[in-house]
Design a protein around this motif. Structure first.
Motif, PDB file in Angstrom:
ATOM      1  N   ALA A 145     133.092  46.696 -22.542  1.00 39.59           N
ATOM      2  CA  ALA A 145     132.362  47.972 -22.641  1.00 39.59           C
ATOM      3  C   ALA A 145     132.584  48.572 -24.023  1.00 39.59           C
ATOM      4  O   ALA A 145     133.690  48.544 -24.556  1.00 39.59           O
ATOM      5  N   LYS A 146     131.518  49.084 -24.590  1.00 39.51           N
ATOM      6  CA  LYS A 146     131.615  49.643 -25.945  1.00 39.51           C
ATOM      7  C   LYS A 146     130.489  50.642 -26.196  1.00 39.51           C
ATOM      8  O   LYS A 146     129.506  50.695 -25.423  1.00 39.51           O
ATOM      9  N   PRO A 147     130.578  51.420 -27.259  1.00 42.71           N
ATOM     10  CA  PRO A 147     129.474  52.328 -27.615  1.00 42.71           C
ATOM     11  C   PRO A 147     128.338  51.535 -28.267  1.00 42.71           C
ATOM     12  O   PRO A 147     128.292  51.380 -29.489  1.00 42.71           O
ATOM     13  N   TRP A 148     127.433  51.038 -27.461  1.00 43.19           N
ATOM     14  CA  TRP A 148     126.422  50.074 -27.913  1.00 43.19           C
ATOM     15  C   TRP A 148     125.546  50.595 -29.042  1.00 43.19           C
ATOM     16  O   TRP A 148     125.129  49.828 -29.910  1.00 43.19           O
ATOM     17  N   LEU A 149     125.256  51.900 -29.023  1.00 34.95           N
ATOM     18  CA  LEU A 149     124.311  52.445 -30.006  1.00 34.95           C
ATOM     19  C   LEU A 149     124.997  53.075 -31.224  1.00 34.95           C
ATOM     20  O   LEU A 149     124.312  53.577 -32.116  1.00 34.95           O
ATOM     21  N   SER A 150     126.316  53.062 -31.243  1.00 36.46           N
ATOM     22  CA  SER A 150     127.012  53.618 -32.417  1.00 36.46           C
ATOM     23  C   SER A 150     127.929  52.593 -33.069  1.00 36.46           C
ATOM     24  O   SER A 150     128.634  52.921 -34.021  1.00 36.46           O
TER      25      SER A 150
END
Length: 293
Positions: A145-150
């Motif tokens: 899981a990660k901040p996909w758009l940043s």
């Protein structure tokens, strides 16, 4: 009698050709002319500066970054969307209960604009409570899981994933239409001759789908090169231009930075790249028509 009315076809063509020139050809010519100026998009005057915009363009890091991202879009739109669309078309061309329901569900993204799709996927990719990260945590893959758009490393792929949701459905529709022209007699003859399912697909069905394949590849390439709205809605090309594409970079330079001449140079390069693929498609179509006649 007919010779006296030679002008009738030209009369019918006059209005659509005039409108086409006003809304398509004239803006293209105007953009090419502006690409040789320093116009800011606001002032009443501008100066012709020769090839300076193009010289600056080819030494602009963000231009090459945007072009590189466009190439990523192109590769995924061809390598992923085309086989996935073909696979779904082959599956849904079979008769089974619920066939039409599945077709409708898969076709549903086609009815949505990229703006709406971008908003939906912004919720799915939300870092704290988005569906994707929640799903990864639920199956024990929370480390992914990660901040996909940043995250600059993955943001372009996240945007492409969102766009593929619609593009695969589009390819599927093209192949479903192409499958209607596949001769059932040839498929049945191959079955009688002992060809298995893979051999029937590879040697009979796939060659018959060549026109649909060419259209699907050409349309997907053009769509990948003109990607803009979903990028603008979800990231505006950020963070730090890492997800920028040519259309988005051109828009920012033209309307945010007031460099309409420089933006026109970007638009001209994008137009020439797209035109190359369109010419290849037209040559193929003309060659095929000559073979048929």
């Amino acid at each position: 009698m007919l010779s006296k009315r030679w002008w009738v076809p030209y009369l019918f063509l006059a209005i659509p050709l005039t409108l086409y020139f006003i809304w398509v050809i004239f803006p293209i010519i105007q953009t090419i002319i502006l690409s040789f100026t320093d116009w800011d998009g606001v002032s009443a005057r501008f100066n012709f500066i020769g090839w300076k915009n193009y010289t600056r363009l080819f030494s602009d890091f963000y231009f090459w970054l945007s072009l590189k991202n466009n190439i990523k879009w192109l590769v995924f739109f061809v390598v992923v969307a085309i086989p996935a669309g073909l696979g779904m078309a082959m599956l849904l061309d079979q008769k089974f209960p619920g066939n039409k329901v599945f077709k409708t569900l898969i076709y549903l993204p086609m009815t949505l604009s990229f703006v709406v799709i971008g908003q939906i996927w912004s919720w799915i990719l939300e870092p704290r409570s988005g569906v994707l990260n929640e799903f990864l945590r639920a199956i024990g893959l929370g480390n992914l899981a990660k901040p996909w758009l940043s995250d600059p490393e993955v943001v372009t792929y996240a945007l492409i994933m969102a766009a593929l949701w619609r593009q695969i459905a589009y390819a599927m529709v093209l192949f479903l239409a192409g499958l209607k022209n596949v001769s059932t007699e040839l498929v049945e003859a191959a079955y009688v001759d002992g060809a298995n399912a893979w051999q029937r697909f590879w040697y009979v069905i796939l060659p018959a789908l060549r026109p649909a394949m060419v259209i699907a590849i050409t349309v997907n390439i053009i769509d990948s090169l003109r990607a803009f709205d979903i990028v603008y809605v979800m990231t505006r090309g950020g963070p730090f231009y890492s997800s920028s594409v040519l259309a988005n970079y051109m828009y920012i330079q033209s309307f945010h930075n007031y460099q309409m001449g420089y933006g026109s140079a970007i638009a001209t390069i994008q137009f020439l790249i797209t035109l190359g693929f369109i010419i290849v498609y037209l040559l193929y179509t003309l060659k095929r028509e000559e073979e048929v006649t």
